[in-house]
Design an enzyme around this catalytic site. Structure first.
Site, PDB file in Angstrom:
ATOM      1  CG  PHE A 149       2.014  11.343  -7.690  1.00  0.00           C
ATOM      2  CD1 PHE A 149       3.125  10.939  -6.968  1.00  0.00           C
ATOM      3  CD2 PHE A 149       1.269  12.405  -7.191  1.00  0.00           C
ATOM      4  CE1 PHE A 149       3.494  11.570  -5.778  1.00  0.00           C
ATOM      5  CE2 PHE A 149       1.621  13.036  -6.006  1.00  0.00           C
ATOM      6  CZ  PHE A 149       2.742  12.616  -5.307  1.00  0.00           C
ATOM      7  CB  CYS A 281      -3.433   8.938   1.335  1.00  0.00           C
ATOM      8  SG  CYS A 281      -3.993   7.238   1.136  1.00  0.00           S
TER       9      CYS A 281
END
Length: 497
Positions: A149, A281
């Site tokens: 997402f 990330c």
């Protein structure tokens, strides 16, 4: 209410499973769309379309593929603002950040435009009498991508442009939370002249994911997401005979040595920890401060953090938007309160933050934790939110031992003026991507992206040369021909089509 459908065989296809998922605007908390969830049969229809398209696309010339990709690059660039607005509406990140995401995705389209250079083979002549040996790379067939997402446009663009440039056809399963950007990318691909069935999109949940992982017609799967899901993708996909690259989560450390430029380090910590509300990330979630660095550095970070403007992503004044869902917001907030209970010092507490006029949005202010230790949940877990922890150590050796003890190895950074220390760090740290005075070392398109340890499952990083190798397989050809070869006359100008 608008429904986001699938894209199969070059056109929108309404979902028939009867299952739908909500798509929220994180700034308001309101559901604004719904997305159709694919059944096993709908995934099979997408694979069938891709398999049929591969019959011609897989044997098409490099010139034809790159002509489509050059046009596609123009169209994505021309629609970058529209794509960014779709990202902001469903993810919540500020518009400038969404524009940056599209720009980084464009890098991979540009890499794919240069695929003829990447697919050049090797030749050894006269290995024996009139015998030559050549090495070539060929496409795999139907390949698939499952994307997260937090980058609704960039991560799909990390995958399918390179895959189709190599001659494969593609089935994409984007995150059900942010489906519109991927759908727009498919529309633009069709406008660029990509043949029907070369790129397909199926939306959905675990049913669609498992159907992709188990489908015998899919040769390879790319994935970006959390470590537990990446491990599942890799285990399940490989058990079903597929080539898999699965990029997982991270706990990225930023080492600050006493000789570092602390203003630069503080600016970088703010940008890397709180950009996109920490839902990256490659976000820096731990600052490792050596010696007497911690107090002045924390002061500078706090001074900057207190001035950050948090609000709706479509407001030009906003520097950070909301989190993706209320559930995720509450989970991130629990790490801040939990850290205090476990003995950390909460320098900035963002858990009570709200925005006037948008009280139902998924808001969380930035949080800064000091005196965090490796035993605390805020250190051990991937929080994926705007929470920055500071760990204090006395020496470089203590810092490198701490960082290398982490189960993750995605990205890391060092801030120093000492070239010798920086060189030692980049050789000693156990991570796949390293920044020297660069807080988010995401490689440019012609280098590959990927981590070590629990941040990567599989043998290939994504995009760059690793991406080309992942989406192709090698073949060695040994030939002997009679001499002289047949002649003939042809006065036409040679063509590569």
């Amino acid at each position: 209410m608008k429904t986001i459908s699938h894209w199969i065989g070059g056109k929108p296809v309404e979902g028939v499973s009867g299952n739908f998922g909500p798509v929220y605007n994180p700034a308001t908390g309101a559901q604004e769309k719904q997305v159709a969830f694919a059944s096993v049969d709908e995934v099979d229809a997408a694979v069938t379309a891709a398999k049929e398209a591969f019959r011609t696309w897989g044997t098409s010339s490099l010139a034809k593929r790159t002509s489509v990709l050059f046009k596609y690059r123009e169209l994505v660039d021309a629609h970058r603002d529209e794509i960014a607005r779709l990202i902001t509406a469903e993810h919540g990140k500020v518009h400038s950040d969404a524009l940056g995401e599209v720009a980084r995705g464009l890098e991979i389209i540009e890499l794919a435009c240069g695929i003829p250079e990447k697919l050049k083979g090797e030749l050894s002549t006269q290995v024996s009498t009139r015998v030559d040996v050549s090495s070539i790379r060929q496409s795999l067939g139907v390949v698939a991508g499952i994307t997260p997402f937090n980058f609704p446009a960039m991560v799909p663009l990390w995958m399918f442009p390179l895959a189709i440039a190599c001659g494969n056809t593609f089935v994409l399963k984007p995150s059900e939370k942010v489906p519109s950007a991927a759908f727009k990318l498919a529309e633009l691909a069709a406008e660029a002249g990509l043949p029907d069935g070369v790129l397909n999109i199926v939306n959905g949940d675990k049913v669609a994911v498992d159907a992709i992982l188990e489908h015998p017609g899919i040769a390879a799967v790319s994935f970006v997401g959390s470590t537990p899901i990446a491990r599942y993708i890799h285990t399940t996909g490989t058990a079903n005979g597929k080539r898999v690259q699965a990029l997982g989560g991270a706990k990225n450390h930023m080492l600050v040595l006493p000789d570092a430029d602390l203003d630069l380090a503080a600016d970088s910590a703010i940008n890397a920890a709180y950009g996109s509300a920490g839902e990256r990330c490659m976000a820096i979630s731990v600052v490792v401060a050596v010696g007497e660095t911690a107090d002045p550095l924390i002061g500078k970070i706090k001074e900057r953090a207190d001035k950050l403007r948090i609000g709706p992503g479509d407001d030009p004044a906003s520097e950070m938007g909301p989190l993706i869902t209320k559930v995720h917001r509450d989970k991130v907030a629990s790490y801040v309160t939990g850290a205090a209970a476990q003995g950390a010092d909460v320098v900035i507490d963002g858990t009570g933050y709200t925005v006037e006029g948008y009280e139902d949005g998924h808001w969380l202010g930035v949080s800064l934790l000091d005196n965090v230790t490796p035993e605390m949940d805020a250190y051990r877990d991937e929080i994926f939110g705007p929470v920055l922890s500071v760990v204090r150590v006395e020496t470089y050796d203590e810092a490198i031992a701490l960082m290398n003890n982490s189960p993750w190895g995605n990205g890391t950074a060092i801030f120093t003026r000492d070239g010798g220390a920086a060189r030692r760090f980049q050789l000693e740290v156990e991570a796949g991507m390293v920044g020297v005075n660069v807080p988010i070392p995401v490689p440019v398109g012609y280098h590959s992206f990927g981590g070590w340890k629990d941040s990567l499952f599989g043998d290939h990083h994504i995009y760059g040369n690793d991406g080309v190798h992942f989406y192709t397989r090698g073949k060695v050809v040994t030939t002997r021909w009679p001499d002289p070869s047949d002649g003939g006359i042809n006065l036409g100008f040679p063509s590569n089509h």
